[in-house]
Design a protein around this motif. Structure first.
Motif, mmCIF file in Angstrom:
data_model
loop_
_atom_site.group_PDB
_atom_site.id
_atom_site.type_symbol
_atom_site.label_atom_id
_atom_site.label_comp_id
_atom_site.label_asym_id
_atom_site.label_seq_id
_atom_site.Cartn_x
_atom_site.Cartn_y
_atom_site.Cartn_z
ATOM 1 N N VAL A 60 -1.606 -5.199 -1.562
ATOM 2 C CA VAL A 60 -2.788 -4.733 -2.153
ATOM 3 C C VAL A 60 -3.396 -6.239 -2.490
ATOM 4 C CG1 VAL A 60 -4.042 -4.155 -4.349
ATOM 5 C CG2 VAL A 60 -2.062 -2.658 -3.143
ATOM 6 N N GLY A 115 -11.525 0.530 -3.836
ATOM 7 C CA GLY A 115 -10.630 1.340 -4.979
ATOM 8 C C GLY A 115 -10.624 0.834 -6.229
ATOM 9 N N LEU A 116 -10.323 -0.510 -6.014
ATOM 10 C CA LEU A 116 -10.112 -1.284 -7.293
ATOM 11 C C LEU A 116 -11.122 -1.577 -8.124
ATOM 12 C CD1 LEU A 116 -7.428 -3.734 -5.992
ATOM 13 C CD2 LEU A 116 -6.889 -1.919 -7.702
ATOM 14 N N LEU A 142 -8.284 5.008 -5.947
ATOM 15 C CA LEU A 142 -7.328 3.758 -5.501
ATOM 16 C C LEU A 142 -6.405 4.480 -4.839
ATOM 17 C CD1 LEU A 142 -6.325 0.766 -5.424
ATOM 18 C CD2 LEU A 142 -4.923 1.723 -7.591
ATOM 19 N N HIS A 143 -5.760 5.690 -4.989
ATOM 20 C CA HIS A 143 -4.679 6.113 -4.279
ATOM 21 C C HIS A 143 -5.224 6.321 -2.898
ATOM 22 C CE1 HIS A 143 -2.046 9.390 -2.945
ATOM 23 N NE2 HIS A 143 -1.002 8.775 -3.391
ATOM 24 N N TYR A 166 -12.273 0.891 -10.653
ATOM 25 C CA TYR A 166 -11.628 0.854 -12.014
ATOM 26 C C TYR A 166 -11.711 -0.422 -12.754
ATOM 27 C CZ TYR A 166 -9.822 5.291 -9.969
ATOM 28 O OH TYR A 166 -9.788 6.543 -9.600
ATOM 29 N N CYS A 177 -5.904 3.104 -0.737
ATOM 30 C CA CYS A 177 -4.515 2.578 -0.304
ATOM 31 C C CYS A 177 -3.819 3.412 0.611
ATOM 32 C CB CYS A 177 -3.753 2.271 -1.456
ATOM 33 S SG CYS A 177 -4.227 0.987 -2.612
ATOM 34 N N TYR A 210 -12.407 7.985 -2.913
ATOM 35 C CA TYR A 210 -12.844 7.043 -2.023
ATOM 36 C C TYR A 210 -13.080 7.781 -0.723
ATOM 37 C CZ TYR A 210 -12.804 2.993 1.292
ATOM 38 O OH TYR A 210 -12.855 1.998 2.068
ATOM 39 N N PHE A 270 -5.543 7.460 -10.734
ATOM 40 C CA PHE A 270 -6.529 6.656 -10.292
ATOM 41 C C PHE A 270 -6.677 7.079 -8.645
ATOM 42 C CE2 PHE A 270 -4.338 4.030 -13.393
ATOM 43 C CZ PHE A 270 -5.507 3.432 -14.098
ATOM 44 N N HIS A 274 0.735 -1.011 0.105
ATOM 45 C CA HIS A 274 0.053 -0.021 -0.018
ATOM 46 C C HIS A 274 0.957 1.077 0.064
ATOM 47 C CE1 HIS A 274 -3.081 -2.928 0.935
ATOM 48 N NE2 HIS A 274 -3.895 -2.023 0.620
ATOM 49 N N SER A 306 -8.622 -1.409 -0.200
ATOM 50 C CA SER A 306 -8.246 -1.170 -1.470
ATOM 51 C C SER A 306 -9.073 -1.841 -2.581
ATOM 52 C CB SER A 306 -6.783 -1.653 -1.801
ATOM 53 O OG SER A 306 -6.471 -2.371 -0.532
ATOM 54 N N LEU A 330 -5.655 -2.488 -14.280
ATOM 55 C CA LEU A 330 -6.639 -1.457 -14.279
ATOM 56 C C LEU A 330 -6.622 -0.892 -15.506
ATOM 57 C CD1 LEU A 330 -5.728 -1.754 -11.097
ATOM 58 C CD2 LEU A 330 -6.912 0.283 -10.761
#
Ligand SMILES: Cc1cc2nc3c(=O)[nH]c(=O)nc-3n(C[C@H](O)[C@H](O)[C@H](O)COP(=O)(O)OP(=O)(O)OC[C@H]3O[C@@H](n4cnc5c(N)ncnc54)[C@H](O)[C@@H]3O)c2cc1C
Lengths: 780, 290
Positions: free
Chosen positions: B112, B128-129, B94-95, B132, B98, B183, B91, B78, B125, B172
């Motif tokens: 991750v 977040g994923l 996602l950032h 995408y 994480c 997020y 992203f 992460h 995470s 992604l």
């Protein structure tokens, strides 16, 4: 203020380097040859009869040296009312009840054996709510008291009641009265260093307890009683390892310590018991939950006329010294602000919850939350700014409060004024026209605490022994303890100042009852004051001995001599100045001397232990303070953000401003945690969140910038004018924040913690009493 | 206390790791940062015969920016994601997800891939994923298969990974068009917290200015991290108006299978979905402009 060389200076904690480099020896690091590891089997039921205990499988685990239960060991009773036993016989009353224990050559073997102990129970009814427990048909937690006398209900027989003036007349004279009910739940100390001990017997039956207790001298007495119960006649020595946090959690002796003693005796080997984090959460005693009812009134100008407080405390299943916290809650109840007519009453109730203990503030955080929130409500009824309300009623130097406390120095008013100024109160209070979801508000709350010891026990004393070697190195043996608050640094400063030597010359030795004098314990913010006065007096005696001898050497009257910068200086003739070391060697070796300088002093403050009517003066002086906070409330989420925090404290004099700020900063974080996030969640007596994931102690990222304001009133009774500051820093945080939330969004929250769900629910219920969450009747 | 009775292996290639897992059989458990594995070991929830560490397997490491988007080795930590400005720019959700895991100390080791394979309903995470359209490459020992992340979770703490299989890479695609995403995890304090509810949103606008792709994903709103298709449908093809977003948020709040527990109340979790989906998109739009 008198000129000083080391007192008043920001000297870093002497143990700092050792701690940050990982060299400090905690109980967890200690190993003794031949040592075994002990582990405890706790109850699987909250209230039950023990039908049978089968330890046969546990005994077969390789490495196991002993498995003990109440059925194969002598009974050891302990606790404030002696209603607790080291191992439970016949009956369990809470989930943390100790049923059996194992000593083994490795911790893993001990754990495995504990898992293999089989207990058969027969469930009994239980009660978890103190109000329920007070009902006549409630399940009884204890059938009898420690002496076997039948108990007719769950109410503890403790006389916590005080009344002064005429409450009825006060009420009749009131133009306004505010009344409210406030509720605070369980929080726990969260010491980084978990509890633990090593019990070790020598071949003559003498016990050494390696421990991390806050009360070495009293613990020694407790352990001696345990030996007596075991039919032993040995001596007891308590040796403390470094303490990784106390906060009141180590103010008593506990079952695990007696279990270690029993196991050590049974196996003939030292036995170590150290709690893991989960145990530290569920098997140590948290701060008591309290429901408080407050009524207070004032005249048309806002001058307080009366205050009446009654409360119910959830004691849990057994009784610790924490059950005496109402004797300290009485203090702000009767004496914070000038109130002529007061009544206070506290009822402690047995329940099947975990049994409670004192925690930093000794009850005052709970009662101050109620008083200070209620005071804002009263101010609103009068139509007075809460700041003005507080100034009008602030305590004054020289006053004797209705309960009999003698207020000597008092910076109460100054603290309030400092907070108002630094918070820009006049401009920030009651801001109109705020738009958007986020609203700001300011609030304040005051505190009163014991600042010069507290005679809760029959003695509030502390002894110190000081010796000086041939070179000017000084050893100070104090009965007190450093528990991270910095006592060892402060004592060095006090002694170094008095003997005119550098602080690096002074060594402080604490935490060994074979070596150190008696002390009642590290509590009540008393150590700088009491242990400090004791050390100061002992140091003065040594100084006088040195000056007396120097006078003979120099043929000068001692009155014109002084100790400064490692020298004996002659005020009238500097050419006579002598290096201290030279004087010391002369005294030791030369014919005229043949003496070493040393002295001992036992300092017992001239205060009253309160009994009966609970009137008198139990501290030499009182500490005052005011906290002010600006919050931003997100009205869409209920989240409360602290924007600014000012903490003003009357500390008498700051012996070490750096440590003082540290105490205040740390305490405020604890206070904010109490206010906003921390709670132990018990369901039917079971702790659901015994870990740092689910117990929301604040993290470094949550740290708030606190502006400590040090108000110095130079108390004549304190060492160099100092008062206690260990606890005060967290006492008014919760009410200050609750009052600020009210200013921001106009809702009153009378129950801690002020978590976002609660704030949002209150906001929604105000808008639409039967709205989206009003329909959801879960907890409030 | 230290759990005992398992062997520990440190393969240095993917082939070796897969072979070890095959040889050691179903008692062997792969381990990356061990931030979940160790907790479960201690709690007695996991009693493996062998642990096979994936940390020294080069094929599983590294963050690769490809022409199509991003490829994350399963063992990317992460902290690596947190420290990558390119990921932060392209992203952001996602950032953010994480960067909010545990504390920096946890993020330094927690991977991750581990977050996905652990399959907690609260996995940050993972949410977040999901925003995408992540796809998981699974190495089976005799080959590989690609599974969309939406089909990767099989239930609380369960995935479609078979015995001996390893998650190798997470891919992604780069969103095509102007994208706003974010997020938010709802917590009481600022670090070392699992979300009471995790909320993610992404919209990608088409050339016509309408929402071409909408993604709403939640944590702690069901047995696994999940997407709320009905809420997404409300936005796709529409103009990104306050009303549309508020309605999508309302749908997400209604669809969420939130529960009352001592960790949080259902009404509050729902309310946060309502409040935060619009806020997340507002903030994303504002930060893109600024
Ligand atoms: C203090 C603390 C705070 C935390 N905070 C958060 C948080 O805020 N948010 C959050 O979502 N999580 C949090 N976690 C949980 C945990 O850190 C994350 O889930 C993390 O991403 C797990 O990664 P890891 O590399 O440590 O996995 P590991 O513990 O090594 O493995 C987890 C699981 O995945 C399997 N596994 C790992 N890698 C692979 C692979 N490549 N192929 C197949 N199987 C694999 C393992 O067998 C195991 O079942 C926290 C944990 C701790 C201890």
């Amino acid at each position: 203020m008198s000129a000083t060389a080391v007192v008043g200076k920001a000297i870093p904690k002497v143990d700092g380097a050792e701690k940050v480099t990982g060299r400090t020896v905690y109980i967890h690091d200690l190993k003794i040859p031949g040592m075994l590891y002990g582990k405890i089997k706790y109850s699987d039921r909250v209230s039950a009869r023990i039908v049978s205990i089968d330890t046969s499988e546990a005994e077969k685990v390789p490495g196991v040296k002993a498995v003990i239960t109440a059925y194969n060991t002598p009974e050891i009773r302990f606790g404030f009312l002696k209603d607790n036993t080291a191992l439970k016989k016949d009956r369990v009353r809470q989930y943390r009840d100790e049923i059996a224990a194992v000593a083994a050559t490795t911790p893993e073997a001990a754990e495995e054996a504990v898992r293999k102990i089989r207990v058969e129970y027969e469930d009994l009814p239980a009660v978890f709510d103190p109000d329920e427990a007070l009902k006549p048909d409630a399940p009884r937690v204890h059938q009898t008291d420690a002496r076997g006398k039948p108990l007719k209900d769950n109410r503890l027989r403790l006389p916590w009641r005080v009344e002064a003036g005429d409450v009825k007349a006060g009420e009749e004279a009131s133009a306004f009265v505010a009344e409210g009910e406030y509720e605070v739940g369980w929080v726990t100390h969260c010491c980084l260093g978990t509890s633990g001990c090593i019990a070790s017997f020598d071949p003559h039956g003498n016990l050494t307890m390696y421990s991390n207790t806050q009360i070495p001298s009293l613990a020694r007495t407790d352990y001696m009683e345990a030996l007596k119960a075991m039919g032993l006649r040995g001596r007891v020595r308590v040796v403390n390892a470094a303490i990784g946090g106390g906060f009141g959690s180590k103010l008593d002796t506990y079952a695990h310590e007696y279990i270690a003693i029993l196991l050590a005796h049974r196996t003939g080997r030292p036995v170590k018991i150290v709690f893991d984090r989960e145990e530290e959460f569920f098997a140590t005693s948290p701060r008591q939950p309290v429901k408080v009812r407050v009524r207070q009134g004032c005249d048309a100008e806002g001058r307080l006329t009366f205050r009446e407080i009654s409360m119910v405390l959830d004691n849990g299943a057994y009784t610790s010294w924490g059950a005496t916290t109402p004797t300290v809650m009485m203090m702000p109840a009767t004496s914070l602000y000038r109130v002529p007519n007061v009544r206070f009453e506290a009822t402690c109730v047995y329940t099947n919850n975990t049994y409670c203990q004192a925690m930093r503030g000794y009850g005052t955080p709970q009662v101050t939350f109620a008083i200070e929130c209620n005071l804002d409500e009263l101010a609103e009824k009068v139509g007075l700014d809460p700041l003005e309300m507080r100034l009008r009623n602030a305590n004054e130097p020289g006053e004797i409060t209705p309960q009999g406390f003698k207020v000597t120095t008092c910076g109460h008013r100054e603290c309030i004024e400092e907070v108002a100024k630094r918070l820009d109160w006049k401009n920030k209070r009651g801001r109109a026209g705020q738009r958007g979801a986020k609203r700001r508000g300011v609030g304040m709350a005051c505190l009163m605490h014991v600042g010069g010891g507290a005679k809760i026990y029959r003695s509030d004393g502390c002894g110190t022994l000081i010796k000086v070697d041939d070179f000017g190195n000084v050893d100070v043996f104090s009965g007190s303890m450093d528990i991270g608050q910095g006592l060892d640094t402060v004592l060095r400063q006090i002694v170094a100042e008095t003997l005119g030597v550098g602080i690096e010359r002074v060594n402080v030795i604490v935490g060994d009852t074979d070596v150190c004098p008696w002390d009642v314990g590290v509590h009540a913010s008393r150590s700088t004051f009491i242990a400090g006065n004791s050390a100061l007096n002992a140091a003065r005696m040594v100084r006088d001995q040195i000056l007396e001898f120097s006078g003979q050497m120099l043929e000068a009257p001692p009155e014109i001599l002084a100790l400064e910068n490692g020298q004996v200086v002659c005020r009238e003739d500097p050419s006579k100045n002598l290096p201290l070391a030279k004087v010391l060697r002369r005294a030791h070796f030369a014919k005229i001397g043949n003496t070493m300088f040393m002295a001992a002093h036992f300092y017992e403050p001239d205060t009253d232990m309160l009994e009966g009517e609970f009137k008198g003066n139990y501290s030499c002086t009182y500490a005052w303070g005011c906290h002010g906070v600006e919050v931003e409330v997100d009205t869409a989420t209920g989240h409360v953000e602290i924007v600014k925090y000012v903490a003003a404290h009357d500390v008498g004099r700051a012996i070490n401003p750096m440590l003082l700020r540290g105490q205040v900063q740390g305490a405020v974080m604890m206070g904010i945690g109490y206010a906003l996030s921390e709670e132990m969640i018990f369901e039917q007596g079971r702790l659901r969140n015994p870990n740092f994931r689910d117990y929301k102690i604040l993290t470094a990222k949550d740290a708030v910038k606190v502006e400590p304001v040090i108000v110095e009133t130079e108390d004549p009774a304190g060492p160099f004018g100092a008062k206690g500051i260990g606890e005060p820093g967290l006492v008014p945080s919760a009410p200050a924040i609750a009052n600020a939330i009210y200013d921001a969004v106009g809702v009153r929250l009378n129950r801690l913690p002020l978590k976002p769900e609660r704030v949002l629910r209150a906001l929604k219920e105000r808008e639409a009493p039967s709205g989206p969450c009003g329909a959801l009747q879960r907890e409030g | 206390m230290a759990a005992k009775g398992f062997s520990y292996h440190r393969p240095t290639s993917l082939g070796e790791a897969l072979a070890l897992l095959a040889d050691l059989g179903p008692g062997a458990v792969p381990v990356a940062g061990a931030t979940d594995v160790w907790v479960n070991l201690r709690a007695g929830k996991l009693a493996p015969e062998a642990l096979v560490s994936l940390r020294n397997v080069p094929e599983l490491s590294g963050l690769r920016k490809t022409e199509h988007g991003l490829a994350l080795g399963a063992c990317v930590t992460h902290a690596e994601v947190e420290d990558d400005p390119w990921v932060a720019e392209h992203f952001p959700a996602l950032h953010q997800a994480c960067s909010g895991v545990g504390s920096r100390q946890v993020r330094n080791v927690a991977t991750v891939g581990g977050n996905l394979c652990n399959a907690a309903p609260s996995a940050d995470s993972a949410v977040g994923l999901l925003l995408y359209d992540a796809e998981c490459r699974i190495e089976t020992g005799i080959g590989h298969r690609d599974v969309p992340l939406t089909e990767f979770f099989a239930g609380p703490n369960r995935t479609v990974l078979g015995p001996g299989e390893v998650l190798a890479e997470i891919r992604l695609p780069l969103p095509a068009g102007r994208t706003f995403a974010g997020y938010r995890k709802i917590t009481r304090r600022k670090a070392v917290e699992l979300p009471m509810i995790g909320i993610g949103a992404r919209v990608t606008l088409g050339a016509d200015g309408r929402v071409a792709e909408a993604r709403i994903a939640l944590g702690v709103a069901g047995p696994t991290p999940l997407r709320v298709r009905k809420a997404e449908d409300r936005l796709e093809g529409e103009l990104l108006t306050r009303e549309a977003v508020a309605e999508a948020a309302e749908i997400a709040a209604q669809q969420a299978k939130v529960r009352d527990s001592w960790r949080g109340e259902a009404w509050y979790r729902r309310e946060m979905i309502r409040v935060w989906i619009p806020r997340i998109l507002d903030e994303a739009v504002l930060s893109r402009k600024g």
